[in-house]
Design an enzyme around this catalytic site. Structure first.
Site, PDB file in Angstrom:
ATOM      1  N   CYS A 580       0.838  -1.200   0.000  1.00 53.54           N
ATOM      2  CA  CYS A 580       0.000   0.000   0.000  1.00 53.54           C
ATOM      3  C   CYS A 580       0.876   1.255   0.000  1.00 53.54           C
ATOM      4  CB  CYS A 580      -0.909   0.023   1.226  1.00 53.54           C
ATOM      5  SG  CYS A 580      -2.107  -1.312   1.251  1.00 53.54           S
ATOM      6  N   THR A 581       0.355   2.301  -0.570  1.00 54.92           N
ATOM      7  CA  THR A 581       1.037   3.589  -0.518  1.00 54.92           C
ATOM      8  C   THR A 581       0.726   4.219   0.828  1.00 54.92           C
ATOM      9  OG1 THR A 581       0.790   3.851  -2.907  1.00 54.92           O
ATOM     10  CG2 THR A 581       1.319   5.821  -1.636  1.00 54.92           C
TER      11      THR A 581
END
Length: 711
Positions: A580-581
């Site tokens: 995930c960012t």
């Protein structure tokens, strides 16, 4: 109205009732937005009136969509009336405008034209009007006050006898001759309606002439008869256009005229048959005008619907298409920016730009909202993900309900939400994957066929759009659109996030073709920064400074020019937090907004994507566009609330935009791409010369160590 008693009869006039059609207000809206802006100076407009209305209708002066075309044609069998439009910018200005001063100014011009004789040669001067308006273009409320200036005699105008219907004064033969003479006068004047005319007649003939022949037409006779194209439908009263004509006649004292026969010419069509028998004849005694040549007093402001002196208001919001209202309101917000602050801003170029958003996540949602704020009408999404429960709080185009049942496709849901926010947007969504290096597509024939289909669809989309935004969450997913866009010379704006850092950059455009058909040569940088193993969503692989300045757009690097390794599968064997960012919540909003603002600044530059890159050193210099600088990159640091503007040259061994990669793509198409997808990153490194560069670098390091040992 006319009053009759045993002593005297006095002439009274039916005032004009303004009839401003919806088309007029639509045209005023367009003129206000595109032409007038904040200009409050008077504008010439045109209305018309008609003398064939059935009994019972008011005396109307009509303004419609053609009112702003002063030199345009007037509807058949109508007389034109030229006026001045005073459109104010605020309701307070509308209320505080000195109405008496406006009327006095127009009356003095009218009086001067009467005294000079201009009103004889151009009788339209006698039938002018004023229109004071305020247009509330957010609510579509239009306030207006109409005025038809009319000069007044010091005393009332007396009638010598009761008004007479034409059939009681003229014989059938004379009526026929009058109709024929009027038609002849219209043909002579190349029109279908003459507002004023001179008249003399015998038992058998009727002769008409324009007012300009006043000095000769009545030679040898003391009887003066005039005609007026009369829009009034009342049998005892003339319409408003007669008022100024009588003042004109009274000022012609050289002929010693005291009484005038007035024909109020009314030309109606009843049951398919033309008739002028409803015309009315008045015998008028002209009062004396002041001998000091001062302008007589004047009247003319229209009463409102309640019969009091005051303005009127029309609300068009209810009868207009709400979608049209939304579009106009969006345009108004932008045009206010241009009127007040940036007169040179080319909004049409922005609004007409077709934007392709690759990625409909946190960045994609914020970019889309900012694009709509700039009035961009054409937005296309590409994404293959579905909305999860963690998305709505960070991605403003989605809601909790979008997560239910496994989640809606992001690209489709984003389009639905944009349309709800602004129905005027032309949005489209494609739920599809983008093939990537290091992600093999040769598992089966079906997988390979789907990959080829996705590539063809992406090529088509990039061809159909003007600007491509790279907003994905993996580095390798940006490779294919970078290659395609470089080949097709499409402007690419890239945004990537770290935890508290971001990069927003434009890709350099492939050199233009010269006159011989060859591409303009452009030197490229033969060095690059060290590679980074961070995810594609991170900004840390982009250098924070540059040794280069004044780099033209065709020499600028792309997102991959700073790498010395080819993109590969960055998600394999990664934990959840690495997939995930992970970024500060406000970072995507900042980066997304800056990406759009960069695009708009580029569009305002005369060279577009070929514009020389602005750097941090240019902040104190004259900006190249009306909106400021046009950087190559914006590198942001949220922890210290700072931005820098580095610029870097294209890398001749870039794995995405170098000449060798583009040449293979353009010649081999999907065959070349499938090799990239199915091979390790060494394929692109071998192709571009990065492998050789690594070997040379290692050899140089060994050589340096040997030299050190010998010392």
């Amino acid at each position: 109205m006319a009053a009759s008693n045993s002593a005297e009869l006095k002439l009274q006039f039916a005032p004009f009732s303004s009839a401003l059609e919806a088309g007029f207000w639509h045209q005023l809206t367009e003129r206000k937005l595109n032409d007038y802006r904040l200009d409050e100076s008077p504008k010439c407009i045109k209305g018309y009136y008609y003398n064939g209305d059935p009994v019972g209708l008011p005396t109307r002066l009509t303004l419609e969509f053609s009112a702003f075309d002063v030199d345009g044609s007037t509807p058949a069998h109508c007389c034109e009336a030229v006026g001045k439009l005073y459109n104010t910018n605020t309701l307070d200005a509308f209320k505080s405008t000195d109405k008496k001063a406006l009327l006095d100014r127009e009356s003095e011009e009218l009086w001067a034209a009467i005294q000079s004789g201009d009103a004889l040669t151009d009788p339209r001067i006698l039938c002018r009007f004023i229109l004071l308006t305020f247009a509330d273009l957010k609510k579509y409320h239009f306030y207006y006050w109409f005025c038809f200036p009319a000069l007044c005699f010091p005393e009332g105008i007396k009638l010598i006898k009761e008004p007479s219907v034409l059939t009681t004064v003229f014989t059938a033969k004379q009526i026929s001759a009058l109709q024929e003479a009027y038609d002849g006068l219209c043909i002579k004047g190349s029109t279908t309606a003459v507002p004023y005319f001179l008249m003399k007649y015998t038992d058998d003939t009727v002769h008409l002439a324009p007012l300009a022949e006043w000095g000769t037409f009545f030679a040898g006779t003391q009887k003066v008869a005039v005609g007026v194209y009369d829009p009034c439908t009342l049998s005892q009263h003339p319409g408003w256009p007669l008022r100024n004509l009588l003042v004109l006649l009274a000022s012609q004292r050289g002929a010693k005229v005291d009484t005038v026969e007035v024909l109020c010419f009314r030309d109606r069509t009843l049951q398919g048959s033309r008739s002028i028998q409803h015309s009315v004849v008045f015998h008028v005694k002209l009062p004396e005008l002041p001998s000091d040549s001062a302008c007589p007093k004047s009247v003319g402001w229209e009463k409102n619907a309640k019969g009091a002196m005051g303005p009127r208001m029309v609300n068009l919001s209810e009868c207009m298409d709400p979608k049209r209202l939304a579009e106009s309101s969006v345009d108004l917000n932008l045009k206010l920016m241009r009127w007040r602050l940036v007169p040179s801003l080319d909004l049409d170029k922005v609004v007409s730009t077709k934007c392709l958003l690759l990625g409909a996540g946190t960045l994609g949602c914020n970019v889309a909202r900012t694009l709509m704020g700039w009035g961009v009408r054409h937005i296309t999404f590409v994404d293959n993900a579905k909305i999860s429960y963690s998305n709505p709080v960070r991605q403003p185009l989605y809601e909790f309900e979008d997560c239910l049942g496994g989640g809606k496709a992001k690209a489709i849901a984003a389009v639905e939400r944009l349309t709800k926010i602004f129905p005027g947007v032309n949005a489209e969504g494609f739920n599809m994957s983008i093939p990537m290096p290091g992600h093999p597509v040769n598992f089966s024939q079906a997988t390979l066929a789907q990959a080829q289909k996705d590539v063809e669809q992406l090529e088509k989309l990039i061809s159909e759009h003007d600007v491509v935004f790279l907003l994905m969450d993996t580095r390798e997913s940006r490779w294919l659109p970078t290659v395609i866009a470089a080949s097709k010379r499409k402007l690419v704006v890239n945004a990537a996030l770290g935890f508290d850092t971001f990069v927003v950059m434009r890709h350099g455009l492939k050199a233009r073709q010269n006159g011989s058909g060859d591409a303009d040569s452009s030197p490229s940088c033969s060095s690059a920064s060290s590679s980074s193993s961070t995810p594609a969503g991170s900004a840390s692989s982009v250098p924070t400074s540059s040794l280069f300045s004044n780099i033209p757009g065709h020499k600028l690097g792309c997102y991959f020019c700073n790498d010395v390794v080819a993109p590969g599968d960055s998600t394999r064997d990664r934990t959840l937090d690495q997939q995930c960012t992970v970024s500060r919540p406000g970072l995507a909003m900042i980066a997304g907004a800056l990406a759009v603002e960069m695009m708009v600044s580029i569009l305002q530059h005369s060279e577009g994507g070929y514009a020389v890159a602005s750097s941090s050193d240019d902040r104190m210099n004259e900006p190249p566009t009306s909106l400021g600088l046009v950087p190559h990159q914006i590198r942001g640091f949220l922890s210290r609330f700072d931005n820098v503007l580095p610029a870097s040259l294209a890398f001749d061994k870039c794995t995405a935009c170098s000449a060798v990669v583009l040449d293979h793509y353009e010649k081999e198409g999907f065959h070349f791409l499938s090799k990239v997808f199915n091979s390790s990153h060494s394929f692109l490194e071998d192709l571009t010369g990065l492998t050789l560069l690594h070997q040379e670098t290692q050899a140089a390091e060994i050589w340096d160590m040997s030299d050190d040992e010998s010392i």
